[in-house]
Enzyme design. Structure first.
Site, PDB file in Angstrom:
ATOM      1  N   GLY A  94       0.840  -1.208   0.000  1.00 13.29           N
ATOM      2  CA  GLY A  94       0.000   0.000   0.000  1.00 13.29           C
ATOM      3  C   GLY A  94       0.868   1.247   0.000  1.00 13.29           C
ATOM      4  N   ARG A 106      13.617   9.861  -2.575  1.00 15.35           N
ATOM      5  CA  ARG A 106      14.525  10.995  -2.846  1.00 15.35           C
ATOM      6  C   ARG A 106      15.755  10.936  -1.930  1.00 15.35           C
ATOM      7  NH1 ARG A 106      14.998  15.866  -0.191  1.00 15.35           N
ATOM      8  NH2 ARG A 106      15.697  17.662  -1.405  1.00 15.35           N
ATOM      9  N   ARG A 136       1.101  -5.308  -5.772  1.00 16.64           N
ATOM     10  CA  ARG A 136       1.078  -6.500  -4.919  1.00 16.64           C
ATOM     11  C   ARG A 136       1.495  -7.651  -5.835  1.00 16.64           C
ATOM     12  NH1 ARG A 136      -2.765  -3.429  -1.656  1.00 16.64           N
ATOM     13  NH2 ARG A 136      -1.580  -3.222   0.262  1.00 16.64           N
ATOM     14  N   GLY A 190       5.145  -1.695   3.756  1.00 10.20           N
ATOM     15  CA  GLY A 190       4.520  -2.114   5.008  1.00 10.20           C
ATOM     16  C   GLY A 190       4.927  -3.519   5.412  1.00 10.20           C
ATOM     17  N   ASP A 191       4.107  -4.082   6.252  1.00  6.05           N
ATOM     18  CA  ASP A 191       4.367  -5.388   6.840  1.00  6.05           C
ATOM     19  C   ASP A 191       4.659  -6.485   5.803  1.00  6.05           C
ATOM     20  OD1 ASP A 191       4.185  -6.936   9.320  1.00  6.05           O
ATOM     21  OD2 ASP A 191       2.546  -7.936   8.262  1.00  6.05           O
ATOM     22  N   THR A 230       4.026   3.085   5.550  1.00  6.92           N
ATOM     23  CA  THR A 230       2.616   2.670   5.601  1.00  6.92           C
ATOM     24  C   THR A 230       1.869   3.655   6.486  1.00  6.92           C
ATOM     25  OG1 THR A 230       1.062   1.004   6.433  1.00  6.92           O
ATOM     26  CG2 THR A 230       3.201   1.020   7.465  1.00  6.92           C
ATOM     27  N   ASP A 265      -0.505   2.802   8.365  1.00  8.30           N
ATOM     28  CA  ASP A 265      -1.089   2.061   9.493  1.00  8.30           C
ATOM     29  C   ASP A 265      -0.304   2.124  10.799  1.00  8.30           C
ATOM     30  OD1 ASP A 265      -3.219   1.261   7.943  1.00  8.30           O
ATOM     31  OD2 ASP A 265      -2.194  -0.538   7.224  1.00  8.30           O
ATOM     32  N   ASP A 269       1.991   0.172  11.838  1.00  9.09           N
ATOM     33  CA  ASP A 269       1.976  -1.160  12.451  1.00  9.09           C
ATOM     34  C   ASP A 269       3.247  -1.969  12.190  1.00  9.09           C
ATOM     35  OD1 ASP A 269       1.625  -1.506   9.755  1.00  9.09           O
ATOM     36  OD2 ASP A 269       0.005  -2.958   9.923  1.00  9.09           O
ATOM     37  N   GLY A 294      -7.294   0.611   9.126  1.00 10.32           N
ATOM     38  CA  GLY A 294      -6.640  -0.136  10.212  1.00 10.32           C
ATOM     39  C   GLY A 294      -7.312  -1.479  10.393  1.00 10.32           C
ATOM     40  N   ARG A 295      -6.845  -2.459   9.616  1.00  9.97           N
ATOM     41  CA  ARG A 295      -7.456  -3.788   9.690  1.00  9.97           C
ATOM     42  C   ARG A 295      -7.030  -4.504  10.980  1.00  9.97           C
ATOM     43  NH1 ARG A 295      -6.202  -5.424   4.189  1.00  9.97           N
ATOM     44  NH2 ARG A 295      -7.564  -3.861   3.334  1.00  9.97           N
ATOM     45  N   ARG A 314     -26.779  13.329  30.243  1.00  6.13           N
ATOM     46  CA  ARG A 314     -26.081  14.538  30.687  1.00  6.13           C
ATOM     47  C   ARG A 314     -26.367  15.717  29.766  1.00  6.13           C
ATOM     48  NH1 ARG A 314     -21.085  12.237  30.186  1.00  6.13           N
ATOM     49  NH2 ARG A 314     -20.487  14.023  28.958  1.00  6.13           N
TER      50      ARG A 314
HETATM   51  P1  ADP Z   1       2.220  -3.942   2.621  1.00  6.95           P
HETATM   52  O1  ADP Z   1       3.697  -3.961   2.370  1.00  6.95           O
HETATM   53  O2  ADP Z   1       1.633  -2.580   2.477  1.00  6.95           O
HETATM   54  O3  ADP Z   1       1.867  -4.625   3.929  1.00  6.95           O
HETATM   55  P2  ADP Z   1       1.287  -6.337   1.182  1.00  6.95           P
HETATM   56  O4  ADP Z   1       0.931  -7.096   2.418  1.00  6.95           O
HETATM   57  O5  ADP Z   1       0.360  -6.408   0.040  1.00  6.95           O
HETATM   58  O6  ADP Z   1       1.523  -4.781   1.453  1.00  6.95           O
HETATM   59  O7  ADP Z   1       2.714  -6.880   0.705  1.00  6.95           O
HETATM   60  C1  ADP Z   1       3.348  -6.350  -0.428  1.00  6.95           C
HETATM   61  C2  ADP Z   1       4.043  -7.431  -1.202  1.00  6.95           C
HETATM   62  O8  ADP Z   1       5.083  -8.012  -0.390  1.00  6.95           O
HETATM   63  C3  ADP Z   1       3.198  -8.634  -1.591  1.00  6.95           C
HETATM   64  O9  ADP Z   1       2.420  -8.408  -2.737  1.00  6.95           O
HETATM   65  C4  ADP Z   1       4.262  -9.680  -1.850  1.00  6.95           C
HETATM   66  O10 ADP Z   1       4.853  -9.504  -3.119  1.00  6.95           O
HETATM   67  C5  ADP Z   1       5.299  -9.366  -0.788  1.00  6.95           C
HETATM   68  N1  ADP Z   1       5.118 -10.275   0.356  1.00  6.95           N
HETATM   69  C6  ADP Z   1       4.151 -10.237   1.307  1.00  6.95           C
HETATM   70  N2  ADP Z   1       4.268 -11.263   2.166  1.00  6.95           N
HETATM   71  C7  ADP Z   1       5.339 -12.000   1.753  1.00  6.95           C
HETATM   72  C8  ADP Z   1       5.990 -13.192   2.218  1.00  6.95           C
HETATM   73  N3  ADP Z   1       5.550 -13.833   3.287  1.00  6.95           N
HETATM   74  N4  ADP Z   1       7.064 -13.628   1.530  1.00  6.95           N
HETATM   75  C9  ADP Z   1       7.525 -12.970   0.448  1.00  6.95           C
HETATM   76  N5  ADP Z   1       6.952 -11.853  -0.044  1.00  6.95           N
HETATM   77  C10 ADP Z   1       5.882 -11.357   0.588  1.00  6.95           C
END
Ligand code: ADP
Length: 319
Positions: free
Chosen positions: A11, A21, A72, A102-103, A125, A127, A129, A170-171, A211
């Site tokens: 995201g 940059r 993704r 992100g994560d 991100t 989020d 998180d 925020g899931r 109140r």
């Molecule tokens: P964000 O980085 O915002 O959390 P995503 O969860 O969609 O977004 O992850 C972004 C991309 O990171 C995924 O489309 C995939 O290519 C890669 N990715 C996510 N999880 C894994 C994993 N367990 N192993 C390898 N690549 C991953």
């Protein structure tokens, strides 16, 4: 290292451009070439890679989104995808990469690290998180977008004496809901980290009504449940007109705040410094306004936690 790569993944978040940059300028300042990898891991596998110059990142510090685009990529979760990616990196002579995301993107960085390829994770991100940092790039801008919306909703809520439910992103993490709810003076904040009972919410609204409080703002993180359903429930149980605003993707866009631009510049720069020192497999972050870096595998193993004291404070202030 003489040549590094940079990509944005998952995201998008405001401030990713400022981070790109910083990576590019810091590296070039130290005579290191930088290659931009377009469309995240998908572009990496496909070899969508181009050299970036000082001017390539001109006029982007204030722009939301990411000039490198993002995607993704399910293929990158597979061994085959990861080997193809490393093949592309080797083919282009790229010795290390900075991954801003992100994560999920961090999990991709972890996979490359486990295959012995040097990479640095930069938390991008909205989020907030990502383990290993108190703040992520984009969170502050998203918060400002949300409180701007809450302030506007408050005007109509007080005028019409209505209850409003504002659903925010925020899931799994309630940071946006908590911080924006606190900053926006919400009467109730619902985060996925804490169990929520409809009856408690109703009881609080009833107490407020008794109140003489005629309007309320309830901020709900999407991970708690649908804002529409919560509003319907309030309507049915209390017989008061309840409106819903689902903020959605407006929270991801916009010009990054000063705080996000500075954070992005500092973290992007640190990522390059680590690669220059020959370090890989690190996650950069900020803690108590100091830059930190952790082993990315170890960092990913830590659970994300919400600030409990701040949550308690929000409860105390919204009686
Ligand atoms: P964000 O980085 O915002 O959390 P995503 O969860 O969609 O977004 O992850 C972004 C991309 O990171 C995924 O489309 C995939 O290519 C890669 N990715 C996510 N999880 C894994 C994993 N367990 N192993 C390898 N690549 C991953």
């Amino acid at each position: 290292m003489k040549r590094i790569g940079v990509l944005t993944s998952g995201g998008d978040s405001p401030g990713m451009n400022a981070a790109v940059r910083a990576v590019v300028r810091k590296a070039i300042y130290h005579d290191i070439e930088v290659y931009g990898i377009y469309h995240g891991y998908q572009g990496l596998i496909a070899g969508n890679i181009k050299k970036l110059e000082v001017g390539s990142v001109g006029d982007i510090i204030h722009r939301g989104g990411t000039i490198l685009h993002t995607a993704r990529c399910p293929e990158f979760r597979t061994e085959e995808g990861q080997l193809k990616a490393i093949e592309q990196l080797n083919k282009h002579g790229i010795e290390g990469i900075v991954i801003i995301g992100g994560d999920g993107s961090y999990r991709g960085a972890k996979a490359l690290t486990e295959r012995g390829y040097p990479c640095i994770g930069v938390p991008g991100t909205i989020d907030n998180d990502i383990p290993g940092t108190e703040f992520t790039i984009g969170f502050d801008t998203a918060l400002n977008t949300v409180i701007d919306a809450i302030d506007k909703i408050r005007d109509t809520a007080t005028s019409h004496e209505r209850t409003y439910v504002v659903e925010v992103m925020g899931r799994d993490a309630g940071d946006i809901a908590l911080w924006a709810g606190l900053a926006g003076g919400a009467e109730t904040i619902l985060c996925p980290e804490y169990q929520f009972h409809m009856d408690d919410l109703i009881a609080k609204l009833v107490r407020g009504h008794e109140r003489g409080k005629k309007h309320s703002i309830i901020v709900v993180a999407e991970g708690v449940g649908s804002g529409v359903e919560i509003a319907k429930n309030i309507d049915e149980k209390m017989g008061i007109e309840t409106r819903v605003t689902v903020l959605g993707h407006v929270q991801r866009g916009g010009s990054p705040s000063a705080k996000d631009r500075v954070l992005a510049s500092r973290l992007g720069s640190l990522a390059v410094e680590l690669l220059m020192e020959g370090k890989g497999g690190r996650a950069v972050g900020i803690e108590q306004n100091s830059l930190v870096d952790y082993d990315i595998i170890e960092a990913l193993g830590r659970p994300h936690t919400i600030d409990k004291k701040m949550y308690d404070l929000s409860e105390e202030l919204s009686i």
